[in-house]
Design an enzyme around this catalytic site. Structure first.
Site, PDB file in Angstrom:
ATOM      1  N   THR A 130       0.802  -1.220   0.194  1.00 32.62           N
ATOM      2  CA  THR A 130       0.101   0.087   0.057  1.00 32.62           C
ATOM      3  C   THR A 130       0.915   1.153  -0.175  1.00 32.62           C
ATOM      4  O   THR A 130       2.040   1.157   0.442  1.00 32.62           O
ATOM      5  CB  THR A 130      -0.738  -0.045   1.121  1.00 32.62           C
ATOM      6  OG1 THR A 130      -0.184   0.019   2.458  1.00 32.62           O
ATOM      7  CG2 THR A 130      -2.055  -1.034   1.337  1.00 32.62           C
TER       8      THR A 130
ATOM      9  N   SER B 121       1.280   4.408   2.102  1.00 33.11           N
ATOM     10  CA  SER B 121       0.778   4.761   3.421  1.00 33.11           C
ATOM     11  C   SER B 121      -0.261   5.827   3.248  1.00 33.11           C
ATOM     12  O   SER B 121      -0.211   6.687   2.348  1.00 33.11           O
ATOM     13  CB  SER B 121       1.878   4.949   4.343  1.00 33.11           C
ATOM     14  OG  SER B 121       2.804   3.933   4.243  1.00 33.11           O
TER      15      SER B 121
ATOM     16  N   SER C 198       5.582   2.875  -3.670  1.00 31.04           N
ATOM     17  CA  SER C 198       5.014   3.795  -4.775  1.00 31.04           C
ATOM     18  C   SER C 198       6.158   4.765  -5.086  1.00 31.04           C
ATOM     19  O   SER C 198       5.877   5.215  -6.204  1.00 31.04           O
ATOM     20  CB  SER C 198       4.082   4.500  -4.216  1.00 31.04           C
ATOM     21  OG  SER C 198       4.193   5.286  -3.279  1.00 31.04           O
TER      22      SER C 198
HETATM   23  N1  SAH Z   1       6.631   3.874   1.951  1.00 31.58           N
HETATM   24  C1  SAH Z   1       5.625   3.281   1.012  1.00 31.58           C
HETATM   25  C2  SAH Z   1       5.214   1.796   1.732  1.00 31.58           C
HETATM   26  C3  SAH Z   1       4.853   0.768   0.726  1.00 31.58           C
HETATM   27  S1  SAH Z   1       4.326  -0.635   1.758  1.00 31.58           S
HETATM   28  C4  SAH Z   1       4.672   4.091   0.230  1.00 31.58           C
HETATM   29  O1  SAH Z   1       4.234   4.877   1.066  1.00 31.58           O
HETATM   30  O2  SAH Z   1       4.289   3.630  -0.924  1.00 31.58           O
HETATM   31  C5  SAH Z   1       5.759  -1.440   2.041  1.00 31.58           C
HETATM   32  C6  SAH Z   1       6.856  -1.803   1.095  1.00 31.58           C
HETATM   33  O3  SAH Z   1       7.825  -2.530   1.673  1.00 31.58           O
HETATM   34  C7  SAH Z   1       6.178  -2.654  -0.044  1.00 31.58           C
HETATM   35  O4  SAH Z   1       6.327  -1.946  -1.308  1.00 31.58           O
HETATM   36  C8  SAH Z   1       7.122  -3.900  -0.014  1.00 31.58           C
HETATM   37  O5  SAH Z   1       7.216  -4.638  -1.377  1.00 31.58           O
HETATM   38  C9  SAH Z   1       8.274  -3.486   0.849  1.00 31.58           C
HETATM   39  N2  SAH Z   1       9.102  -4.501   1.325  1.00 31.58           N
HETATM   40  C10 SAH Z   1       8.610  -5.508   2.150  1.00 31.58           C
HETATM   41  N3  SAH Z   1       9.753  -6.142   2.536  1.00 31.58           N
HETATM   42  C11 SAH Z   1      10.680  -5.523   2.241  1.00 31.58           C
HETATM   43  C12 SAH Z   1      12.351  -5.960   2.025  1.00 31.58           C
HETATM   44  N4  SAH Z   1      12.714  -7.076   2.864  1.00 31.58           N
HETATM   45  N5  SAH Z   1      13.262  -5.201   1.698  1.00 31.58           N
HETATM   46  C13 SAH Z   1      12.633  -4.239   0.744  1.00 31.58           C
HETATM   47  N6  SAH Z   1      11.492  -3.681   0.751  1.00 31.58           N
HETATM   48  C14 SAH Z   1      10.340  -4.653   1.216  1.00 31.58           C
END
Ligand code: SAH
Length: 226
Positions: A58, A60, A89
């Site tokens: 998502t 946030s 994103s």
């Molecule tokens: N700050 C972003 C949050 C996206 S949700 C926004 O507001 O758009 C969290 C993100 O963490 C996802 O895109 C997921 O793919 C990523 N994620 C989860 N585990 C991860 C890891 N081990 N290393 C890098 N990214 C990761």
């Protein structure tokens, strides 16, 4: 409180965050206003709520982005270096780049290559975003953000946008003196709390547990799950 800051436009959304005291820094308000959230959120971009972006991720909610940026504010300076783990994103990564330009360096790391590609495409939707990519102030890379980005730090600020299992000492090690890590941490009880980890000029580290939150988890790459 979480849902009341939405607006009809990007400017109205940021003005409502200011009015509701979810955002207070004028410099941050300028940065947030200069990035159209509609370039990054496929649905209801100006609602104060998280929106799905695919791949179980998502973008946030705006008030969460505001909280995180406010917490890191003293470390978001022109010329500064910022790492955004779980950049999804690319929205908040882009806002950080607005804060550190001119000069400066912001890298967003996500482990889903399609999301990395999407974050680049989102950022290219504006001339200003494209310029940040072209000049190398802003980059998006694929990787496991739990181990940070070795060889490119130290970072003045590290933001983690997904809930970690612990404080990830690799990230603390990659902080500059001084530097600050903002990370949601999942506790054994199942709850999640924001932790703010500061490293001072002498390298001394202090950790503070702040407030309860709800983020998607920081995980192994989906293809690596058993
Ligand atoms: N700050 C972003 C949050 C996206 S949700 C926004 O507001 O758009 C969290 C993100 O963490 C996802 O895109 C997921 O793919 C990523 N994620 C989860 N585990 C991860 C890891 N081990 N290393 C890098 N990214 C990761």
């Amino acid at each position: 409180m979480a849902w009341r800051s939405g607006g009809a436009t990007n400017t109205a959304l940021i003005d409502n965050l200011l009015r509701n005291h979810l955002l207070s820094s004028p410099a941050l308000a300028v940065a947030f206003k200069s990035v159209d959230r509609a370039h990054y959120a496929p649905t209801d971009p100006y609602a104060d709520s998280p929106q799905p972006i695919g791949f179980r991720a998502t973008i946030s909610a705006p008030h969460m982005h505001a909280n995180a940026a406010e917490a890191l504010l003293p470390y978001l300076k022109p010329g500064g270096k910022v790492l955004d783990v779980g950049s999804g994103s690319g929205y908040l990564t882009r806002v950080f780049a607005e804060m550190v330009k001119p000069g400066g360096k912001v890298v967003g790391v996500d482990h889903i290559s399609e999301l990395v590609e999407m974050s680049i495409q989102n950022t290219q939707k504006s001339v200003e975003g494209k310029a940040l990519l072209d000049t190398g102030v802003l980059r998006f890379v694929r990787g496991d953000g739990r181990i940070g980005l070795n060889g490119e730090g130290p970072w003045d600020a590290i933001h983690v946008g997904a809930a970690a299992k612990g404080l990830h000492e690799e990230l603390v090690e990659q902080l500059a003196n001084p530097g600050r890590l903002f990370v949601p941490v999942e506790e054994e009880s199942g709850g999640q709390w924001i932790w703010v980890v500061d490293k001072d000029e002498s390298g001394k580290v202090t950790r503070k547990r702040e407030y309860g939150v709800r983020y998607v988890p920081l995980t192994d790459h989906p293809g690596e799950r058993g």
